[in-house]
Design an enzyme around this catalytic site. Structure first.
Site, PDB file in Angstrom:
ATOM      1  N   THR A 129       0.810  -1.219   0.000  1.00 40.98           N
ATOM      2  CA  THR A 129       0.000   0.000   0.000  1.00 40.98           C
ATOM      3  C   THR A 129       0.841   1.266   0.000  1.00 40.98           C
ATOM      4  OG1 THR A 129      -1.724  -1.160   1.184  1.00 40.98           O
ATOM      5  CG2 THR A 129      -1.769   1.226   1.341  1.00 40.98           C
ATOM      6  N   PRO A 156       0.465   5.877  -0.153  1.00 41.87           N
ATOM      7  CA  PRO A 156      -0.511   6.938   0.098  1.00 41.87           C
ATOM      8  C   PRO A 156      -1.510   7.089  -1.070  1.00 41.87           C
ATOM      9  CG  PRO A 156       1.678   7.685   0.708  1.00 41.87           C
ATOM     10  CD  PRO A 156       1.853   6.331   0.097  1.00 41.87           C
ATOM     11  N   GLY A 157      -1.039   6.853  -2.292  1.00 44.38           N
ATOM     12  CA  GLY A 157      -1.894   7.039  -3.465  1.00 44.38           C
ATOM     13  C   GLY A 157      -2.496   5.759  -4.019  1.00 44.38           C
ATOM     14  N   ASN A 182      -3.685 -14.131  -0.428  1.00 50.93           N
ATOM     15  CA  ASN A 182      -4.677 -15.200  -0.257  1.00 50.93           C
ATOM     16  C   ASN A 182      -4.515 -15.856   1.103  1.00 50.93           C
ATOM     17  OD1 ASN A 182      -6.012 -15.031  -2.712  1.00 50.93           O
ATOM     18  ND2 ASN A 182      -4.441 -16.243  -3.752  1.00 50.93           N
ATOM     19  N   ARG A 239     -24.085 -11.877  36.218  1.00 45.93           N
ATOM     20  CA  ARG A 239     -24.735 -10.572  36.394  1.00 45.93           C
ATOM     21  C   ARG A 239     -26.233 -10.737  36.631  1.00 45.93           C
ATOM     22  NH1 ARG A 239     -24.054  -5.201  37.684  1.00 45.93           N
ATOM     23  NH2 ARG A 239     -25.605  -3.929  36.600  1.00 45.93           N
ATOM     24  N   MET A 254     -23.702  -6.969  25.807  1.00 43.74           N
ATOM     25  CA  MET A 254     -24.172  -7.825  26.907  1.00 43.74           C
ATOM     26  C   MET A 254     -23.511  -7.465  28.226  1.00 43.74           C
ATOM     27  SD  MET A 254     -24.441 -11.570  25.201  1.00 43.74           S
ATOM     28  CE  MET A 254     -25.795 -11.989  24.118  1.00 43.74           C
ATOM     29  N   GLY A 295     -23.029  -4.529  29.158  1.00 43.47           N
ATOM     30  CA  GLY A 295     -23.553  -3.241  29.619  1.00 43.47           C
ATOM     31  C   GLY A 295     -22.420  -2.241  29.792  1.00 43.47           C
ATOM     32  N   GLU A 330      -5.407  -5.924   3.946  1.00 38.75           N
ATOM     33  CA  GLU A 330      -5.198  -7.140   3.140  1.00 38.75           C
ATOM     34  C   GLU A 330      -6.360  -7.342   2.182  1.00 38.75           C
ATOM     35  OE1 GLU A 330      -3.365 -10.518   4.865  1.00 38.75           O
ATOM     36  OE2 GLU A 330      -2.354  -9.369   6.418  1.00 38.75           O
TER      37      GLU A 330
END
Lengths: 425, 254
Positions: free
Chosen positions: A171, A173-174, A284, A312, A382, A384, A408
Site C-alpha cells: 500500500t 498513500p496514493g 490469499n 450478572r 451484553m 452493559g 489485506e
C-alpha cells in the site's frame, strides 16, 4: 497446564504478580467463585471440532501460549503501545514464525488449515500481536515460494525463528485498493535497484528487519511490478512517525520512505513483472490468517459474554434467564461456527491449490471479518456499562478486529474478486 | 551416567475446569469435559527431559494407565522430548475404581521389566489429590524415595534431592534405583514445539494390559458418595470485640 497452575499458586509463596484481567474480574465481582473464570463447556463452538489429533496438539500449544504468555499482557501492550518482541521470539522458538514454510529452512512445514487453527488460538491471547505474526508468516511464505535457493537459505532461517522480523509493503498513500497503480519506482543501476517512493500503513514498519516490497520496475499497471526484499539499514531507507490507531496497538505502523534507496538486484524475488502476482498470492493466505484472528477474538468474546450472563443479575435474576439474551447468544454462536467453517474450507482449498481458492479465501475474509465484528459488538453490549471499560477485554477485541475488514483487501475488494469469479466468461 | 528413566503421566480433568458432581452422586462429570496432563506430571516429564539433555539420562519412557484417551497424554509427553510411551489399557468402567494401590503395582512391574534406574512421578494428581502412588511404588520395589522434590542433582553416582517438607527444606541423598516425586517448584515445563509435535507422531507407544503385568485391579476401596462442598454461608459483621467474643462463645468455638 502446569505453568498456569504454578502462576496461580505462586502468589501464596511470593509477591503478588502483575494483576491480569481474570484476577481483576475476581476483585470487582466477588460473587464469582474462585474457579469460575474457566474453560467453557459449550461444545458447539469448540474450535477443536473436526480436527485431527495432531491439529488438536498444535491448537493446544497455541492456546496455552496465548493464555499464559499473551492474555495477561494484552491490555498493557495496547495501552502502552508495546511491540512485544520477546514474546514474538518465544513464539518463533515454538515454530510459529514460519508455519507453512519449508522445514529445510527452519519452517514448520505445516498446512494452511494448521496455520488457521494456530492463529485462531493465539488470537485469543492478543489479536494485534497474532495479526502481526500472521503478516510475518505471509512474508516468509512469499520468500519461501518465490525466492531462489540462495535467498531462501540466506533469509528464512532467521525469519522463521523470529530472530529477525518482516513487513509486507504494498500500500502507498496514493494506491490502496488500486494496488496495481502503485508508484514506488525501482530504477536499474548496474547490480542495484534505486528505489524512490513511499509505502503507507506498514505493520511493524521501523522495527522490523526485512521489508518485502512491491515496486515498479517496468510499464504502468500490474505487469510492471516486481517484488524485492529491502533490509533495514539500506542506504536511503527511512521511516515516518508511528501512527496512532484505534487498535492493533501492540504493533507499530509507520510509513516506509525510499529516497534513492539502494538495494542489490539479488534481493529481487523471482522475475521482473512477477511482483503483483506474488503480492496477490501472498494475500490469499494472509486473508485466511486475518479471518482466523477475527475468529479467535469472537470466540474469546462469546466465552466472556457467556460467563457474564451467568453472573450478572438484574430484575431479580441472572441475565442468562432472559430469552432475548439467550437467543442473541445463540445467534452469535451460530455466526461464529458458520464463519469458522468458511475459513477452514477455504484453507483446504488453498492448500490443495484448487481453482476456487481465490474467491473462497475472499468469501471467507468478507464474511468472517464482518460477522466476528458483529459478535464482539454484541458481546460488548451484553456486558452493559462494564463492556465499555478498558478493564474488560471485549472492547479491545472489538477495536483490534475492526481493521480486519479493511486491510489485506477491503470487504469491497473481496466482493470484487468474488463477482469476477461469478461473472467471468 | 546413562540412566533409564520412567515417567508416569496421568490424564486428568483440566485444572481450569469448573468440576460438577454427577447426578448419581458417585463421581464427577467427565464426559465432554476438557482433560489434560496432570500439572505435576508435566513437571516430572520436564525434569526427565532436562536430565537427558544434560546427558545424565539415556532413555526416557512415559507410561499412562487408563482408557484409550490416555494416548493423547502420552503424545504430549512425547512432544516434550520423551523417547517412547507405554499405554496400560484399562477400560473406562474399571478405571473409575482404580486406586494408587493398583497403579503403584503396575508401575513397579513396568519398572522392573524395563530395567529402570529412576522413576519420576508427579507428587499427586489434581483429581484425587492422593499423594500415594510414588511412595507405594517405592515400597513395592523396595527402592529409595525422594518425594516433594524441588531440586534434583546427581552427586557422585547418587541422587541429591531437595525436598519441600512442612518444616522447610530437607536435602537427602538417595541411592539408585529410586523413585522421585515432583513438586511445584522443581522446574517450569517447556511448551511442545510444532516440529516436536510432528516428531512425536513417529515415536512408538506400546500397549499393555493389567493382566499382562499380572496385576489384579479389583478395588480395595468403595466410593460411597461424592457431594458438593457445603454452600458458603454469608458471614456476620460485628460492631465490637465484645460482640465477637460473645458470638464465638455462643457458637461453641471458644
Amino acid at each position: 497446564m502446569a505453568m498456569a497452575l504454578c502462576n496461580k499458586l505462586r502468589p501464596l509463596v511470593q509477591n503478588l504478580p502483575k494483576i491480569s484481567w481474570n484476577q481483576r474480574k475476581l476483585l470487582i465481582s466477588p460473587t464469582v467463585p474462585a474457579r469460575a473464570a474457566a474453560a467453557v463447556r459449550c461444545i458447539s463452538i469448540d474450535p477443536a471440532a473436526g480436527l485431527t489429533e495432531e491439529q488438536k496438539s498444535f491448537q493446544s500449544v497455541a492456546l496455552n501460549f496465548a493464555k499464559q504468555e499473551m492474555a495477561p499482557y494484552m491490555r498493557q501492550w495496547d495501552e502502552e503501545e508495546i511491540f512485544p518482541v520477546d514474546i514474538l521470539r518465544k513464539a518463533g522458538s515454538l515454530g510459529f514464525g514460519g508455519i507453512v514454510v519449508g522445514e529445510d529452512v527452519g519452517g514448520s512445514g505445516l498446512t494452511r488449515l494448521d496455520s488457521s487453527v494456530i492463529f485462531e488460538a493465539l488470537s485469543q491471547g492478543c489479536v494485534s500481536t497474532t495479526a502481526y505474526m500472521s503478516i510475518h508468516n505471509m512474508c516468509c511464505w512469499m520468500v519461501d515460494e518465490f525466492g531462489n535457493s540462495n535467498q531462501r537459505h540466506a533469509v528464512l532461517p532467521a525469519l522463521c525463528s523470529m530472530e529477525k522480523l518482516a513487513s509486507y509493503c504494498l500500500t502507498e498513500p496514493g494506491s490502496g485498493s488500486d494496488a496495481g497503480s502503485l508508484s514506488t519506482t525501482a530504477r536499474r543501476d548496474g547490480d542495484h535497484y534505486i528505489l524512490n517512493g513511499s509505502k503507507a500503513f506498514i505493520s511493524g514498519g521501523g522495527d522490523t528487519d526485512v521489508y518485502v516490497m512491491m515496486v515498479r520496475t517496468g510499464e504502468p499497471g500490474p505487469r510492471g511490478i516486481s517484488c524485492v526484499m529491502v533490509e533495514k539499514g539500506s542506504p536511503g531507507l527511512s521511516f515516518g512517525k508511528k501512527e496512532k490507531k484505534m487498535g492493533w496497538n501492540s504493533q507499530p505502523t509507520r510509513m516506509v520512505i525510499m529516497e534513492d534507496c539502494r538495494i542489490p538486484v539479488s534481493n529481487r524475488l523471482s522475475e521482473e513483472g512477477m511482483g503483483f502476482q506474488i503480492a496477490m498470492k501472498g494475500l490469499n493466505g494472509g486473508r485466511l490468517s486475518i479471518a482466523s484472528c477475527s475468529l479467535g477474538a469472537a470466540q474469546a468474546s462469546i466465552e466472556a459474554a457467556r460467563d457474564h450472563l451467568k453472573v450478572r443479575k438484574q430484575f431479580g435474576k441472572t441475565l442468562e434467564k432472559f430469552q432475548y439474551l439467550q437467543f442473541r447468544l445463540a445467534e452469535m454462536a451460530s455466526e461464529l461456527v458458520a464463519s469458522r467453517l468458511m475459513v477452514r474450507n477455504a484453507a483446504r482449498a488453498l492448500q490443495d491449490g484448487s481453482p476456487d481458492a481465490v474467491p473462497l479465501c475472499a468469501m471467507a475474509k468478507l464474511i468472517t471479518t464482518q460477522r466476528c465484528s458483529w459478535i464482539c459488538n454484541e458481546a460488548l453490549q451484553m456486558f452493559g456499562g462494564y463492556g465499555y471499560l478498558k478493564d474488560y477485554p471485549v472492547q479491545q477485541y472489538l477495536r483490534d478486529i475492526r481493521v480486519h475488514e479493511i486491510l489485506e483487501g477491503t470487504s469491497e475488494v473481496m466482493r470484487l474478486l468474488i463477482s469476477r469469479d461469478l461473472l467471468q466468461e | 551416567m546413562s540412566l533409564r528413566v520412567l515417567v508416569g503421566v496421568k490424564r486428568v480433568i483440566d485444572y481450569a475446569v469448573k468440576v460438577r458432581v454427577r447426578p448419581d452422586k458417585m463421581g464427577v462429570v467427565t464426559d465432554g469435559v476438557k482433560h489434560s496432563m496432570n500439572p505435576f506430571d508435566e513437571i516430572a516429564v520436564e525434569e526427565a527431559v532436562r536430565l537427558k539433555e544434560k546427558k545424565i539420562a539415556k532413555e526416557i519412557v512415559a507410561v499412562s494407565c487408563g482408557p484409550a484417551k490416555c494416548q493423547e497424554t502420552l503424545r504430549t509427553a512425547l512432544a516434550m522430548g520423551v523417547d517412547r510411551g507405554i499405554h496400560v489399557d484399562i477400560p473406562d468402567a474399571d478405571f473409575e475404581k482404580v486406586q494408587p494401590y493398583h497403579i503403584s503395582k503396575l508401575l513397579a512391574k513396568l519398572a522392573q521389566e524395563e530395567g529402570i534406574d529412576l522413576l519420576i512421578l508427579g507428587k499427586q494428581a489434581i483429581d484425587d489429590d492422593c499423594n500415594q502412588t510414588g511412595q507405594m511404588t517405592a515400597a513395592h520395589l523396595d527402592w529409595a524415595q525422594g518425594t516433594f522434590a524441588s531440586e534434583i542433582t546427581v552427586d557422585d553416582g547418587r541422587l541429591k534431592v531437595l525436598r519441600e517438607v512442612d518444616g522447610g527444606l530437607e536435602t537427602i541423598k538417595v541411592k539408585m534405583p529410586a523413585v522421585v516425586t515432583a513438586d511445584l517448584r522443581l522446574n517450569e515445563p517447556r511448551y511442545a514445539t510444532l516440529p516436536n509435535i510432528m516428531k512425536a507422531k513417529k515415536k512408538p507407544i506400546a500397549k499393555k494390559t493389567a493382566a499382562d503385568l499380572g496385576v489384579d485391579l479389583a478395588p480395595r476401596i468403595e466410593i460411597l458418595s461424592v457431594n458438593d462442598p457445603p454452600v458458603r454461608e454469608a458471614g456476620q459483621k460485628v460492631e465490637s470485640v465484645e460482640d465477637l467474643v460473645t458470638k464465638l462463645k455462643d457458637a461453641g468455638v471458644i
